[in-house]
Design an enzyme around this catalytic site. Structure first.
Site, mmCIF file in Angstrom:
data_model
loop_
_atom_site.group_PDB
_atom_site.id
_atom_site.type_symbol
_atom_site.label_atom_id
_atom_site.label_comp_id
_atom_site.label_asym_id
_atom_site.label_seq_id
_atom_site.Cartn_x
_atom_site.Cartn_y
_atom_site.Cartn_z
ATOM 1 N N ASP A 41 0.839 -1.205 0.000
ATOM 2 C CA ASP A 41 0.000 0.000 0.000
ATOM 3 C C ASP A 41 0.879 1.263 0.000
ATOM 4 O OD1 ASP A 41 0.875 -0.075 2.599
ATOM 5 O OD2 ASP A 41 -1.106 0.072 3.520
ATOM 6 N N SER A 42 2.210 1.067 -0.008
ATOM 7 C CA SER A 42 3.139 2.170 -0.276
ATOM 8 C C SER A 42 2.878 2.737 -1.670
ATOM 9 C CB SER A 42 4.590 1.689 -0.158
ATOM 10 O OG SER A 42 4.783 0.494 -0.872
ATOM 11 N N LYS A 110 -1.245 -9.359 2.977
ATOM 12 C CA LYS A 110 -0.493 -8.871 4.134
ATOM 13 C C LYS A 110 -1.351 -7.856 4.867
ATOM 14 C CE LYS A 110 3.161 -5.845 3.886
ATOM 15 N NZ LYS A 110 2.639 -4.728 4.690
ATOM 16 N N GLU A 112 -1.384 -5.146 8.522
ATOM 17 C CA GLU A 112 -0.592 -4.530 9.592
ATOM 18 C C GLU A 112 -1.251 -4.759 10.951
ATOM 19 O OE1 GLU A 112 0.179 -0.401 8.732
ATOM 20 O OE2 GLU A 112 1.025 -0.892 6.776
ATOM 21 N N GLU A 179 9.154 -4.068 10.729
ATOM 22 C CA GLU A 179 9.629 -2.789 10.179
ATOM 23 C C GLU A 179 10.219 -1.883 11.255
ATOM 24 O OE1 GLU A 179 6.998 -0.918 7.379
ATOM 25 O OE2 GLU A 179 8.150 0.953 7.369
#
Ligand code: KIV
Length: 272
Positions: A41-42, A110, A112, A179
């Site tokens: 989603d970057s 994925k 978060e 991260e």
């Protein structure tokens, strides 16, 4: 590559992972033999010019995942679930995860860490969809974790990360992204779980490494976290090419004979 093969790589060799958002770049990454391609989603920041990853939704993520799918032959294709698809609407998480698999051709999703992460992860994983977790610096909830900074810097915060990693393993994740944490904490976490830990800004002890492709190719220069290594400067190369085009057009040097089409003189004469 499938998720079982990725999990089996732990303690054998390091796992490689890069993001991609479109067909041509995905083709390069796949051909280079990178193990996992993430449609991150970057996308919001490095492709769409938005400020926050929270600003991309299902439509954009599905659109880009489909483009990447067309190029990927060997790598495992993972799609990032956007904020709206599971944090804003946890009750929709399985339906949205399924869309990435069925409509866009991803092989895993994925998501978060957030307060309901274990429930959501368990629901998606037990529906048969492989899940990659993401802990540490989680950009979708950056306002809740104190900003874009290193996570797990004291014993209490590090203990929380260890617990989250263990919880995600219990929930059925096949691997996790870690991260922006101190390298010694990554080493601890990697040693405490049996699934691969793929680091970004998390030091050399992780089971694998991931970078955002636009950062490492020098295609996104708005900001550059300390953990990014710029392997190329494609912005500089592209700027040079664009300026050369501009100048050649203005000097009437482009297009030259080699890049133009001709017509027989006799045909031309008929028009005169
Ligand atoms: O969205 C993304 O690119 C990511 C990577 C930083 C792992 O989540």
């Amino acid at each position: 590559m499938n998720t079982a093969e990725i999990t089996a790589l732990k303690n054998k060799r390091k796992i490689t992972m890069l993001t991609a958002y479109d067909y041509p770049v995905a083709e390069l990454v796949d051909k280079a033999g990178i193990d996992i391609i993430l449609v991150g989603d970057s996308l919001a920041n490095v492709i769409l010019g938005l400020d926050s990853t929270k600003q991309v939704g299902m439509a954009e993520m599905l659109h880009h995942t489909k483009a990447v799918r067309r190029a990927v032959k060997n790598s495992l294709l993972v799609a990032d679930m956007p904020y709206e698809s599971y944090q804003a609407h946890p009750e929709e998480c399985v339906k949205n995860a399924r869309r990435f698999i069925d409509e866009a051709g991803a092989e895993a999703v994925k998501l978060e860490w957030f307060e309901n992460c274990p429930q959501v992860t368990r629901a998606i994983a037990s529906s048969g969809i492989p899940v990659m977790g993401h802990i540490g610096l989680t950009p979708q909830t950056v306002d809740k974790i104190g900003g874009f900074k290193v996570q797990g810097k004291d014993a209490q915060a590090a203990k929380k990360l260890i617990e989250q990693a263990q919880e995600l393993e219990r929930c059925g994740c096949f691997s996790i992204v870690l991260e922006c944490v101190p390298d010694k904490i990554s080493e601890l976490i990697s040693g405490k779980i049996h699934i691969p830990v793929i680091g970004i800004g998390a030091g050399v002890h992780c089971d694998g490494q991931v970078l955002v492709i636009n950062d490492m190719l020098g295609l996104f220069n708005r900001y550059m976290p300390k953990f990014v290594k710029k392997y190329a400067d494609l912005s500089a190369l592209a700027s040079k090419a664009i300026e050369e085009f501009r100048d050649e057009v203005l000097r009437e040097e482009f297009p030259d004979k080699e890049h133009s089409f001709g017509i027989k003189e006799e045909e031309l004469n008929k028009l005169k």
